[in-house]
Design an enzyme around this catalytic site. Sequence first.
Site, PDB file in Angstrom:
ATOM      1  CE  LYS A  67       4.346  -2.748  -6.659  1.00  0.00           C
ATOM      2  NZ  LYS A  67       4.120  -1.828  -5.529  1.00  0.00           N
ATOM      3  CG  ASP A  90       4.685   3.145  -7.875  1.00  0.00           C
ATOM      4  OD1 ASP A  90       3.843   3.844  -8.483  1.00  0.00           O
ATOM      5  OD2 ASP A  90       4.537   2.753  -6.696  1.00  0.00           O
ATOM      6  CE  LYS A 104       5.577   5.744  -5.400  1.00  0.00           C
ATOM      7  NZ  LYS A 104       5.053   5.512  -4.049  1.00  0.00           N
ATOM      8  CG  ASP A 143       7.066  -0.578  -6.871  1.00  0.00           C
ATOM      9  OD1 ASP A 143       7.165  -1.219  -5.804  1.00  0.00           O
ATOM     10  OD2 ASP A 143       6.045   0.049  -7.196  1.00  0.00           O
ATOM     11  CG  ASP A 195       1.789   5.864  -5.032  1.00  0.00           C
ATOM     12  OD1 ASP A 195       2.407   5.025  -5.729  1.00  0.00           O
ATOM     13  OD2 ASP A 195       2.343   6.558  -4.156  1.00  0.00           O
ATOM     14  CD  GLU A 244       1.934   0.787  -7.756  1.00  0.00           C
ATOM     15  OE1 GLU A 244       1.464   1.683  -7.019  1.00  0.00           O
ATOM     16  OE2 GLU A 244       3.017   0.216  -7.509  1.00  0.00           O
ATOM     17  NE  ARG A 253      -2.883  -1.505  -2.094  1.00  0.00           N
ATOM     18  CZ  ARG A 253      -2.944  -0.870  -0.928  1.00  0.00           C
ATOM     19  NH1 ARG A 253      -4.094  -0.761  -0.284  1.00  0.00           N
ATOM     20  NH2 ARG A 253      -1.861  -0.337  -0.397  1.00  0.00           N
TER      21      ARG A 253
HETATM   22  N1  BES Z   1       5.758   0.861  -4.384  1.00  0.00           N
HETATM   23  C1  BES Z   1       5.073   1.555  -3.363  1.00  0.00           C
HETATM   24  C2  BES Z   1       5.472   1.120  -1.962  1.00  0.00           C
HETATM   25  C3  BES Z   1       6.857   1.488  -1.514  1.00  0.00           C
HETATM   26  C4  BES Z   1       7.062   2.649  -0.796  1.00  0.00           C
HETATM   27  C5  BES Z   1       7.911   0.637  -1.720  1.00  0.00           C
HETATM   28  C6  BES Z   1       8.329   2.958  -0.347  1.00  0.00           C
HETATM   29  C7  BES Z   1       9.174   0.947  -1.267  1.00  0.00           C
HETATM   30  C8  BES Z   1       9.384   2.103  -0.569  1.00  0.00           C
HETATM   31  C9  BES Z   1       3.565   1.323  -3.498  1.00  0.00           C
HETATM   32  O1  BES Z   1       3.106   1.152  -4.783  1.00  0.00           O
HETATM   33  C10 BES Z   1       2.895   2.518  -2.930  1.00  0.00           C
HETATM   34  O2  BES Z   1       3.056   3.571  -3.470  1.00  0.00           O
HETATM   35  N2  BES Z   1       2.162   2.327  -1.834  1.00  0.00           N
HETATM   36  C11 BES Z   1       1.475   3.395  -1.191  1.00  0.00           C
HETATM   37  C12 BES Z   1       0.112   2.898  -0.804  1.00  0.00           C
HETATM   38  C13 BES Z   1      -0.833   3.981  -0.368  1.00  0.00           C
HETATM   39  C14 BES Z   1      -1.117   4.938  -1.500  1.00  0.00           C
HETATM   40  C15 BES Z   1      -2.101   3.343   0.122  1.00  0.00           C
HETATM   41  C16 BES Z   1       2.285   3.777   0.050  1.00  0.00           C
HETATM   42  O3  BES Z   1       2.890   2.895   0.668  1.00  0.00           O
HETATM   43  O4  BES Z   1       2.346   4.962   0.348  1.00  0.00           O
HETATM   44 ZN    ZN Z   2       4.420   0.444  -6.133  1.00  0.00          ZN
HETATM   45 MN    MN Z   3       2.664   2.987  -5.695  1.00  0.00          MN
END
Ligand code: BES
Ligand code: ZN
Ligand code: MN
Length: 494
Positions: A263, A268, A275, A286, A345, A347, A349
């Site tokens: 990834k 992000d 966020k 990220d 968010d 994104e 996947r």
């Molecule tokens: N890059 C983030 C995941 C992340 C969170 C990495 C904290 C490192 C530390 C990812 O893109 C994300 O935002 N995931 C969301 C998914 C949700 C919206 C279903 C998450 O984990 O909150």
């Molecule tokens: Zn992310």
């Molecule tokens: Mn995200």
Amino acid sequence: MKFTFTSNKLTQIKTDAIVIPIFSKGTLSANAQTLDTASGKVITQLIKQGDFHGTAGESLLLPTIAGLRTSRVLLVGCGDIAEFNNQCLEKFCTAAVNTLKNTCKTVCLAIDDFHIKPHTADWILEQSLLHCNRVSYEFTAYKSKKTPLKTVLSEISFYTDAKHAQQTIKTMSITIDAINFTKDVANQPCNIGTPDYLVQIAKELAKKHSDLAVTDMDVKHLKRLKMGGILGVGQGSSNPPHLIELRYRGGKANQAPIVLVGKGVTFDTGGISIKPSSSMEDMKFDMCGAASVLGAVKAAVELKLPINLIGLIPTVENMPDGNSYRPGDILTSYSGQTIEITNTDAEGRVILCDALSYAKKFKPNVIIDMATLTGACVVALGTINSGLFTRHDHLAHDLLSAAAQSDDKAWRMPLEDAYYPDLDSDIADMKNSGSRWGGAITAACFLDRFVDKTQAWAHLDIAGPAYTAGKGAGATGRPVALLVQYLRNQSAKK
Ligand code: BES
Ligand code: ZN
Ligand code: MN
């Protein structure tokens, strides 16, 4: 840092400092005894006077001792000899490097006193190299003023009885270079570390190695391929998305390759589902999955592993903008499956699914993707273990073995159909985000919809281990050590 080894007599070693472990409860190791005898019982006396106990975390720097060819001796407390483990080894190495790096050019660490079951002396040497490198690594590219205390340490030598010390140091030096390379790439601020930057790094890497080729798929190319996921997430940023493909041919032409997918979200923000601002700066990390793929490929090439290896890096910046993808949008992925975006968010996947479908064209032996995919995985496993998701037990076994061997830990999590309905959509083939519960698992299930069930594929959620947050924040280079160990093991089977 240069790493070497010696099996000279302790009293014969010429260096600026020798580092000796002292265990608690008065247990003198072989080296401590040698030193004690050579010095006329200095250590016995220190312990007797209560100046040193050998508890973990304790250290004492002594000036030159008669009978030795070094100007300093550093005693490091290592706790109970019966409870000595790899964390204690890490503390030993950390104390040694941190205490001596500003005063000594060369140091020698006596690690032959250590035994960690069921591991060999070569394993202890490997881990010592990794620990010393971890403490020595600095990212100073953007510091205009140098720190007052300069690091002068340039060579760490290990006093070891490892059977294959020469080979171990050679292999680990390449691995360490790859880890530091991954850290350097991942630590870039996101105004520099853009998708274009990752393309440039991949091209530079390929330029250095004749058996490594690179293809950069830009927006025009991605449109032609109908990569609706990568294009959709990338459309809100003025830094355009790319799909990077690296090809290393170290094996026979007909040998099915291992495909690594990383990834590469260079920043992000969450996009329109933005966020909260606190710690948003950490989302420059990220792209740690992408940086790890670059590092693992670099190591495989430099180790000249007899395997065919493909690196795939979908890379985008996830930004809110008048042109961004929105919650409610439906994207058509490269596979043809449609995705209802319920959270911009989620994104990672959405870009990974296109790369995973694309991987099919290589008829891979194995696909492994790695991604800072979910906060939920950090809630589940913290920063110690990567989350490992796979339907394939033999692949789980191989990856968990490599994780244990490299001590780059991973923990298997469930991946099963029962979790699928969470991402069912009323109007598209699936949604990109579901309920809060089991978020790391449902993310893995999303990816699972893009890989044939017969294809050996594993997903590593590295959101916890890939970087440390807050003060002293930085990329860790994980899971490069795990990947290199896995690739070496696969090579040995060939
Ligand atoms: N890059 C983030 C995941 C992340 C969170 C990495 C904290 C490192 C530390 C990812 O893109 C994300 O935002 N995931 C969301 C998914 C949700 C919206 C279903 C998450 O984990 O909150
Ligand atoms: Zn992310
Ligand atoms: Mn995200």
